[in-house]
Design a protein around this motif. Structure first.
Motif, PDB file in Angstrom:
ATOM      1  N   ALA A 108       5.266   6.853 -10.660  1.00 15.09           N
ATOM      2  CA  ALA A 108       6.408   6.074 -10.159  1.00 15.09           C
ATOM      3  C   ALA A 108       6.636   4.785 -10.958  1.00 15.09           C
ATOM      4  O   ALA A 108       7.751   4.494 -11.374  1.00 15.09           O
ATOM      5  N   LYS A 123      12.211   2.581 -10.746  1.00 18.83           N
ATOM      6  CA  LYS A 123      11.361   1.505 -11.254  1.00 18.83           C
ATOM      7  C   LYS A 123      11.595   1.367 -12.767  1.00 18.83           C
ATOM      8  O   LYS A 123      12.716   1.074 -13.156  1.00 18.83           O
ATOM      9  N   THR A 168       0.253   1.564  -7.807  1.00 20.85           N
ATOM     10  CA  THR A 168       1.288   0.524  -7.732  1.00 20.85           C
ATOM     11  C   THR A 168       0.859  -0.805  -8.354  1.00 20.85           C
ATOM     12  O   THR A 168       1.674  -1.702  -8.479  1.00 20.85           O
ATOM     13  N   THR A 174       9.119   8.102  -8.780  1.00 22.10           N
ATOM     14  CA  THR A 174      10.373   7.539  -8.295  1.00 22.10           C
ATOM     15  C   THR A 174      11.297   7.425  -9.504  1.00 22.10           C
ATOM     16  O   THR A 174      10.860   7.535 -10.651  1.00 22.10           O
TER      17      THR A 174
HETATM   18  C1  PLP Z   1       6.853   3.012  -5.406  1.00 23.61           C
HETATM   19  C2  PLP Z   1       5.798   4.037  -5.333  1.00 23.61           C
HETATM   20  C3  PLP Z   1       5.882   5.114  -4.441  1.00 23.61           C
HETATM   21  C4  PLP Z   1       6.848   5.202  -3.300  1.00 23.61           C
HETATM   22  O1  PLP Z   1       8.142   5.097  -3.537  1.00 23.61           O
HETATM   23  P1  PLP Z   1       9.194   4.781  -2.363  1.00 23.61           P
HETATM   24  O2  PLP Z   1      10.441   5.161  -3.047  1.00 23.61           O
HETATM   25  O3  PLP Z   1       9.050   3.328  -2.065  1.00 23.61           O
HETATM   26  O4  PLP Z   1       8.878   5.645  -1.203  1.00 23.61           O
HETATM   27  C5  PLP Z   1       4.911   6.101  -4.524  1.00 23.61           C
HETATM   28  N1  PLP Z   1       3.917   6.022  -5.405  1.00 23.61           N
HETATM   29  C6  PLP Z   1       3.796   4.989  -6.253  1.00 23.61           C
HETATM   30  C7  PLP Z   1       2.659   4.968  -7.208  1.00 23.61           C
HETATM   31  C8  PLP Z   1       4.724   3.962  -6.238  1.00 23.61           C
HETATM   32  O5  PLP Z   1       4.569   2.933  -7.063  1.00 23.61           O
END
Ligand code: PLP
Length: 420
Positions: A201, A228, A174, A225
């Protein structure tokens, strides 16, 4: 967005939605995990598909009346397969966290070992962090970044893998401002016989556009996800090239973890995947990275300490230690000035997670509004002006002035999906 019917039925919620719409329109959104979806994605999300139960998969459902839903989910699956060049896609996970939990359910038993990036280094909660179910029910081992480079310590990843023999390795995170070396992770996973899960994600839109290397051909499973950089509704997907893994993943998502899929979300994911397959999306993703580099350069020239020294993607992590201010007061002051960010831990952060040393910023949302390098330089200047003033303890005038200038800028760059 709040239409006449909603206003009549529930004026309170209608007014709040309208206020949020106004807030989103008038704010420079620098939160790296957020974006603005198109009107088309919003319309699919707000459709009658929310009325339907569809437990199971296309052609194999537990409820009747799937004539249309099966076509919608099949389209979403086919578009995901084409966009990411994979053999199998599951578009049903409710969000990124349940998608990752499905990976555990598919490949591990409780108590088995998982190797993931530590949360304070940029990993996600679901990669085995202590407060997450994944850290409580599994034996989680965590890697981090090198102190000298701020980049993932691949030697440490390999040493921990050889020592702990994890069944599952997660890569992705993240708060990683640099390219993720999927081939290097794959080699380590192969060496210890682990399943490699690439959690893209944050970077899915960049991967789809070819702006970040793809994990396809390296990772056994890909989790993402959809809300994003991919610019779709809140949801998630799991992808793989292995027929065997696909069966395990499908069983884990349903009936292992979930009941009925959110069909309105599935349709909106299909729309977002269609949009991401257009040439304009490739240009969009390229501009995200150009904008992040321009913003990073502006901040560097103003003496900011960026983790890893800069960025390869959409994200910048600023260590504010040398500016004499914590991440939280900085983020709060920036928010009052109309610059929306989040406070964030930095690697080896001496401060507490609820009051860390850094802020995280990203360019996916401002790029969706059509902003380019000149606007990034302006935003970098505003960030500096606000933070410098707050650190001196006298920021009210600066915040008020920047707030006004931000509103002038946002008025020139309408946000997709918002019609005020
Ligand atoms: C945002 C994110 C998630 C989780 O997504 P949610 O929809 O908030 O549950 C999982 N892994 C990574 C690397 C992310 O950036």
């Amino acid at each position: 967005m709040a239409d006449e019917t909603l206003k009549a039925v529930d004026p309170e919620i209608a007014a709040l939605i309208q206020a949020e719409e106004r807030r989103q329109a008038d704010t420079v959104k620098l939160i790296a995990s957020e974006n603005y979806v198109s009107r088309a994605v919003l319309e699919a999300t707000g459709s009658v598909l929310t009325n339907k139960y569809s437990e199971g998969y296309p052609g194999k459902r537990y409820y009747e009346g799937q004539q249309i839903i099966d076509q919608i989910e099949t389209l979403a699956i086919e578009r995901a397969k084409r966009l990411f060049n994979v053999a199998h896609a599951n578009v049903q996970p409710y969000s990124g966290s349940p998608a990752n939990l499905a990976i555990y359910l598919a490949f591990l038993n409780p108590g088995d070992t998982v190797l993931g990036m530590g949360l304070p280094f940029g990993g996600h909660l679901t990669h085995g962090w202590s407060v997450s179910a994944t850290g409580k029910w599994f034996n989680a081992v965590r890697y981090g970044v090198r102190k000298d480079t701020g980049r993932i310590d691949m030697d440490q990843v390999r040493e921990l893998a050889l020592e702990h023999r994890p069944k599952l390795i997660f890569c992705g995170g993240t708060a990683i401002p640099r390219i993720i070396d999927f081939p290097a992770f794959a080699e380590i996973a192969r060496e210890v016989g682990a399943v490699l899960a690439a959690d893209i994600a944050h970077i899915a839109g960049l991967v789809a556009a070819g702006v970040h290397p793809s994990p396809v051909g390296h990772a056994d499973v890909i989790s993402t996800t959809t809300h994003k950089t991919l610019r779709g509704p809140r949801g998630a997907m799991l992808m793989t090239n292995s027929d065997e893994h696909a069966v395990a993943i499908n069983k884990a998502v349903f009936p292992g973890l979930q009941g009925g899929p959110h069909n309105h979300t599935t349709a909106a994911i299909a729309v977002a995947l269609h949009e991401a397959a257009q040439p304009e999306f490739k240009a969009y993703a390229e501009q995200i990275v150009k904008n992040a580099k321009a913003l990073a350069d502006e901040l560097l020239s103003r003496g900011y300490d960026l983790v890893s020294g800069g960025t390869d993607n959409h994200l910048i992590l600023i260590d504010l230690t040398n500016k004499g201010i914590g991440g939280k007061p900085a983020a709060q002051a920036l928010d009052r000035a109309g610059l929306e960010t989040n406070y964030n831990t930095v690697p080896f952060d001496p401060r507490k997670p609820f009051d860390p040393s850094g802020i995280r910023i990203g360019t996916p949302a401002v790029t969706s509004r059509g902003m380019r390098e000149p606007e990034m330089r302006q935003i970098g200047a505003w960030i500096d002006e606000v933070i410098t003033a707050v650190a001196k303890g006298d920021a009210e005038d600066v915040i008020a002035r920047v707030r006004g200038e931000v509103t002038e800028l946002t008025a020139k760059f309408p946000a997709p999906g918002i019609s005020l």
